[in-house]
Write an enzyme that holds these catalytic residues in place. Structure first.
Site, short mmCIF file in Angstrom:
data_model
loop_
_atom_site.label_atom_id
_atom_site.label_comp_id
_atom_site.label_asym_id
_atom_site.label_seq_id
_atom_site.Cartn_x
_atom_site.Cartn_y
_atom_site.Cartn_z
N SER A 118 14.13 -30.64 -14.40
CA SER A 118 13.46 -30.85 -15.24
C SER A 118 13.68 -30.64 -17.15
O SER A 118 13.79 -30.79 -17.63
CB SER A 118 11.66 -30.66 -15.63
N ARG A 141 19.02 -29.72 -4.08
CA ARG A 141 20.43 -30.85 -4.46
C ARG A 141 21.81 -29.77 -4.35
O ARG A 141 22.91 -30.94 -4.60
CB ARG A 141 19.96 -30.03 -6.47
N HIS A 193 12.37 -35.81 -8.24
CA HIS A 193 10.85 -35.91 -7.89
C HIS A 193 10.92 -36.78 -6.81
O HIS A 193 10.19 -37.06 -5.87
CB HIS A 193 9.90 -35.71 -8.60
N LYS A 224 4.30 -18.88 -16.45
CA LYS A 224 5.83 -18.87 -16.66
C LYS A 224 5.48 -20.07 -17.68
O LYS A 224 4.27 -20.93 -18.16
CB LYS A 224 6.44 -20.83 -15.11
P1 ADP Z 1 9.83 -25.59 -9.46
O1 ADP Z 1 9.31 -25.01 -10.19
O2 ADP Z 1 8.70 -24.80 -8.22
O3 ADP Z 1 11.42 -24.73 -9.84
P2 ADP Z 1 10.33 -28.08 -9.47
O4 ADP Z 1 9.31 -28.57 -10.04
O5 ADP Z 1 11.32 -28.07 -9.97
O6 ADP Z 1 9.78 -26.54 -9.15
O7 ADP Z 1 10.96 -28.86 -7.94
C1 ADP Z 1 10.18 -28.85 -7.07
C2 ADP Z 1 10.87 -29.74 -5.90
O8 ADP Z 1 11.80 -30.39 -6.10
C3 ADP Z 1 11.79 -27.80 -4.67
O9 ADP Z 1 12.01 -28.00 -3.78
C4 ADP Z 1 13.45 -28.53 -5.79
O10 ADP Z 1 14.07 -28.36 -5.07
C5 ADP Z 1 13.00 -30.10 -5.70
N1 ADP Z 1 13.73 -30.79 -6.70
C6 ADP Z 1 13.70 -30.35 -7.79
N2 ADP Z 1 15.02 -31.61 -8.71
C7 ADP Z 1 14.82 -32.11 -7.93
C8 ADP Z 1 16.85 -33.85 -7.75
N3 ADP Z 1 16.86 -34.11 -9.10
N4 ADP Z 1 16.51 -34.21 -6.76
C9 ADP Z 1 15.63 -33.35 -5.34
N5 ADP Z 1 14.75 -32.88 -5.58
C10 ADP Z 1 14.58 -31.79 -6.54
#
Ligand code: ADP
Length: 162
Positions: free
Chosen positions: A130, A91, A18, A42
């Site tokens: 996450s 990703r 992120h 969630k």
């Molecule tokens: P959600 O709960 O909506 O899945 P996340 O917090 O997991 O949200 O992710 C938010 C955004 O960050 C999404 O666009 C996701 O694809 C992107 N993202 C998550 N992990 C990574 C990573 N390791 N590298 C790049 N982008 C990421």
């Protein structure tokens, strides 16, 4: 033109993946708002306030980055706040497939007022989620290559780990 971008997610917690997207997007757009989602269905490890606090601390030296609460339908939030761009991280092909169908919906819901911009994850972070970070760190594994230092400290203290 002044471009205002939104990067939304649950950030439970924020990972190095992120953070990389935030750094890169903040260099492209004039203003970047990190929208932390509130989803009552969630179950999150961290409360909304904890997730926001961690992001604020990690991004405190980025002058054009702010954090806001993102509630309800994403498209409504985008239109109400006048965003020009919605940033998403990609990703792998699974992310691509999800985003591809969401994009069709959003093209309609954004009424031509916003555009989604996809940033391909850096190879160093493309395997990080996450969920993975929570599993590894709660089992006492080395999480330093998964989350920022401040997040790691916060997680360890919440989990009563050294
Ligand atoms: P959600 O709960 O909506 O899945 P996340 O917090 O997991 O949200 O992710 C938010 C955004 O960050 C999404 O666009 C996701 O694809 C992107 N993202 C998550 N992990 C990574 C990573 N390791 N590298 C790049 N982008 C990421």
């Amino acid at each position: 033109m002044h471009t205002k971008a939104l990067y939304a997610g649950s950030f439970d917690p924020m990972t190095l993946g992120h953070l990389d997207i935030i750094k890169r997007a903040s260099r492209i757009f004039d203003e970047l708002v990190i929208g932390v989602t509130v989803n009552l269905e969630k179950k999150t490890m961290f409360t909304f306030e904890e997730r926001v606090d961690m992001i604020r601390e990690v991004t405190k030296d980025m002058p054009n980055v702010t954090v806001d609460k993102c509630e309800g339908l994403l498209a409504d939030f985008v239109l109400r706040n006048g965003f020009d761009v919605v940033v998403r991280g990609l990703r792998n092909t699974a992310d691509f497939d999800d985003e591809y169908s969401m994009d069709q919906l959003h093209k309609h819901l954004y009424e031509g007022k916003a555009e989604t911009v996809y940033i391909i994850a850096d190879a160093r972070y493309s395997f990080i989620s996450s969920t993975m970070a929570k599993q590894v760190i709660s089992l006492g594994g080395d999480g330093s290559m998964l989350v920022p230092d401040h997040v790691l400290k916060t997680m360890r203290s919440k989990l009563n780990l050294k």
